[in-house]
Design a protein around this motif. Sequence first.
Motif, PDB file in Angstrom:
ATOM      1  N   PRO A 142      13.443  -9.475   2.542  1.00  0.00           N
ATOM      2  CA  PRO A 142      12.287  -9.514   1.436  1.00  0.00           C
ATOM      3  C   PRO A 142      11.908  -8.258   0.907  1.00  0.00           C
ATOM      4  N   HIS A 143      12.172  -8.126  -0.401  1.00  0.00           N
ATOM      5  CA  HIS A 143      11.833  -6.754  -0.798  1.00  0.00           C
ATOM      6  C   HIS A 143      10.534  -7.031  -2.159  1.00  0.00           C
ATOM      7  N   PRO A 144       9.459  -6.347  -1.916  1.00  0.00           N
ATOM      8  CA  PRO A 144       8.632  -6.341  -2.918  1.00  0.00           C
ATOM      9  C   PRO A 144       9.134  -5.958  -4.140  1.00  0.00           C
ATOM     10  N   GLY A 145       9.225  -6.518  -5.405  1.00  0.00           N
ATOM     11  CA  GLY A 145       9.528  -5.904  -6.480  1.00  0.00           C
ATOM     12  C   GLY A 145      11.034  -6.229  -6.801  1.00  0.00           C
ATOM     13  N   ARG A 146      11.703  -6.643  -5.757  1.00  0.00           N
ATOM     14  CA  ARG A 146      13.143  -6.641  -6.083  1.00  0.00           C
ATOM     15  C   ARG A 146      13.466  -8.045  -6.263  1.00  0.00           C
TER      16      ARG A 146
END
Lengths: 313, 333, 326
Positions: free
Chosen positions: B258-262
């Motif tokens: 999980p990627h903040p912003g992606r």
Amino acid sequence: MIRFLGSRLLRAAITIVMVVTFAFVVLRLSGDPAQIIMGADAPPEAVEAFRAAWGLDQPVWVQYFNYFGAILQGDLGRSMRDGRDAIVLVAERIPATLALTLPALAIKIGLGIPAGITAALHRNSFIDRAVMMLAVAGFTIPSFVLGLLLVLVFAVQLGWLPSGGQDSWRHAILPIITLGVGGAAVLARFTRSAMLEVLGQPYIRTASAKGVPWRSVVWGHALPNAAIPTVTIVGFMVGSLIAGAVVVESVFSWPGVGRLLVVAVGNRDLAVVQCILLLVAMTMVTSNLIVDLLYGVLDPRLRNQPRRAAGTA
Amino acid sequence: MTALLKAEGLVRRYAMRRGLLGRSVEVRAVAGVSLTVERGRTLGLVGESGCGKSTTGRLVLGLEAPDAGTVAFQGQPMSAPGTVAWRSLRARMQMVFQDPLGALDRRLPIGVQVREPFDIHGIGTAADRPARAIEALRAVGLRPDQAARYPHELSGGQRQRAVLARALATEPELLVCDEPISALDVSIQAQVMNLLVDQQERLGLGILFISHDLRAVRQVSHRVAVMYLGTIVEEGEPDAVLHEPAHPYAQALVSAIPHPGRRGGRIVLQGDPPNPADRPGGCAFHPRCPIATALCAQEAPLLKPRAVDGRLVACHVAHGDALPGAGEVRRAA
Amino acid sequence: MTALVALRDLHVAFDGQAALRGIDLDVAPGEAVGLVGESGCGKSVTWLAALGLLPAKAKVTGSVTLDSQQLLGARPETLDRVRGGRIAMIFQDPASSLNPVIRIGRQVEEALRLHRGMRGAAARAEAKRLFDQVGIPDAARRLDAWPHELSGGQNQRVMIAIALAGRPELLVADEPTTALDVTIQAQILTLLQDLRRETGMALVLISHDLGVVAEACDRVCVMYAGRIVEQASVDALFAKPTHPYTRGLLGALPPLDGPRRRLAAIPGGVPEPWAMPPGCAFAPRCGDRMGACDAAMPGAVMVAPGHRAACLLATPKPVAREAVHA
Ligand SMILES: Nc1ncnc2c1ncn2[C@@H]1O[C@H](COP(=O)(O)OP(=O)(O)OP(=O)(O)O)[C@@H](O)[C@H]1O
Ligand SMILES: Nc1ncnc2c1ncn2[C@@H]1O[C@H](COP(=O)(O)OP(=O)(O)OP(=O)(O)O)[C@@H](O)[C@H]1O
Ligand SMILES: [Mg+2]
Ligand SMILES: [Mg+2]
């Protein structure tokens, strides 16, 4: 399924053989039937003749094999007392015993299970505590004590019901209650804990979260799961329909299989004792088998295992 | 110089019965794993549940004997489990598990538990062992007064510290950490990761760090190996593997972080995690692989250096032996 | 913005011990809100309390409104219509969240019957459509499967299908992916995002993983020891984290690129419920602790439009200082 049944039947057969063997050994170790039946002051020749007549003079292992051979041919032996077929003697008594144990079973199930469910649903409430107190009392009091108490109160003091014998349905009431109460108590406790366990499961919360009304959550979601462990206990109770009344029959002088057993043991009436034990083992084993099959019906996790693993060698 | 730990071609099979009466099925939990752990370095081992990470950990420690393959510790072959030689070796290799509460004895204060290895392996004199135990606790950031605490009186992070203190008490050279932080809260995970790195610097430990968390693996590892269904499918420097994964499974794993912003744009693998009892032929990953080709269904690729940059990868497409397919091999049915 | 669901000053206590200590939270229609925090901080309890799903021993006070309809203390019939109808909830462990003795198709059909009045063949057809929608392969045959015959990821899809059956306006997903493998986690998160696009439902995503929440949500609430300590849009939270606890959480997350630095771990651990500090619950672990922190619980301060933090060091936006319920 066939394999499953086959392995279960094999296990059942082994259990029965073990019970019969055990009974055989214990009975032979516990005194000489000839001496007891003929009486202590019988002439030695008479005792000898009795032994020869019943094959008791042969080595124990020969007796054992003879005995098994006979069983396999359907011959369960004759009573040493009155010479009749043991199986006939026992069969005569079965209806009387069932007349007690079947209504008692109905009480156990009809009282115990609803009480357990109610207690679980109202956990820690007054009802719960009351049910649990009664349940603890119900199964800590030994049945002969309870039987005697009931006799004291209802037969001796109040004179409402007869204290023993088998002349009318009124004679059956006290023994049935005595038998039923203990089992109902056990079942109530067991059902309660099974139900509490299930009510704490996440899928119960899921059902509520999905908007299922509480009544349906209990009936549709909780009970089918709680039934799975409860079936074991009920199965055990069904299994003891024949043998479970020994004490109560003695207390109330009820002429059932249990009394016959007590008398036969006292008399060293080997064939009768062994016939009863065989019968008991068979009912127990049969009910166990039924419970196992019922598990499969109630719990899909125990059925047709390999569905997901299809394709593996 | 010989590597601290070298495992070659490890295979471990289990017989598993399905259900009460099912036939027994062979599960190849580890199907040919080779790995090397150097002194003072950490090898991260990542992969999905059931891919054989823990089994690999047990094999390299000699807690279980492999069905095939060898393990060498400092160039010496591993002694058979249970022998005297193996037991003396055990003091130099320790293991840390996921659940600190399960690894500690609830009835003993942690000070006593940290002292135990000294008694077992006869380190120091009986008189100075308590002091050593205190020192071991202090090294992992626990206070001496906490030695008297029972495991349930400590927080999750403190418990895992106590487990580490016990594992490090014998000054081992190799530490196998099996998901040491998975059961901990984010803020505590950071504490434990920092601690591992500090202790490695202090003692020059070689660490095998098993995890399914690629972020954590990058944080503590010098190399990372990606496992799938009992085999290593890619191995390399953490940043190289994370930023430019070569194996399609590694690519999916990386894009699943999980990627903040992606938003979107990730490779979502189809299908379920594989069943080790039902291992597909050819490349074990081909049924879920988005670029599988016909070759992948027939022939298992070997883990070998890629021509362009020497990255270790086991994939026909990555090696250029096949053109990327459409992954439709399995969907013929 | 009118809220679909509004929690006001929600308190929950178990056996006299506070689990929630004043939660104020709005969820707008169609919005995706993330709820993050460490284990035991009250994320699950918040929504279980809102839907009346806590055991009877839990003492719940405050207010929970759905379109201005009060849910706390509402009649069971009202709640049963809301639950699974307008608000659906799914849980962490999919394997144990489905009834093991009921076929999965029937578990979906039950929700359809309760909330959409569908029965028999119509319900079955709709259940199949839902299975297709959530990506369960071979849906028609899977309707008759038992939960134990499916994998964890598939069971979570079934849970989502059940949740969708009532066409909810809000789906509360309580750690829907925590028990699943990373690649399956990605499948489920993607599915939730797709469904939200298709149906326009609002989503509350509970997680302890900031990364998960950041990816799937518009707005994030950070919880600590039974209170929301900071809420902001995802971008604002990552760009300008205000509460020291939020900063700590971000600092504790290992980065995916850049040089390897020592992680800024938050020292210590979460306070036990029976030893809650009198002032700010985070003060004992906080690097910026001042004397005043221990005096009283700090109220939430608006630091920017839509960005509030409950910290004495948060500088309020000049105009709108809010002193929310202490
Ligand atoms: N003692 C055992 N007996 C039978 N099967 C086993 C045994 N130990 C492991 N397995 C099987 O071997 C496979 C690999 O297990 P292992 O525990 O190594 O996986 P893992 O990668 O550590 O998974 P996780 O992330 O869930 O810990 C699994 O399918 C497991 O079921
Ligand atoms: N049924 C209950 N009885 C007693 N205490 C409870 C109950 N449910 C929750 N609690 C307590 O309430 C607090 C909040 O719990 P909650 O389950 O909301 O935490 P959470 O934030 O969801 O944590 P996790 O990430 O572990 O799920 C905890 O301290 C917990 O022990
Ligand atoms: Mg493991
Ligand atoms: Mg929770």
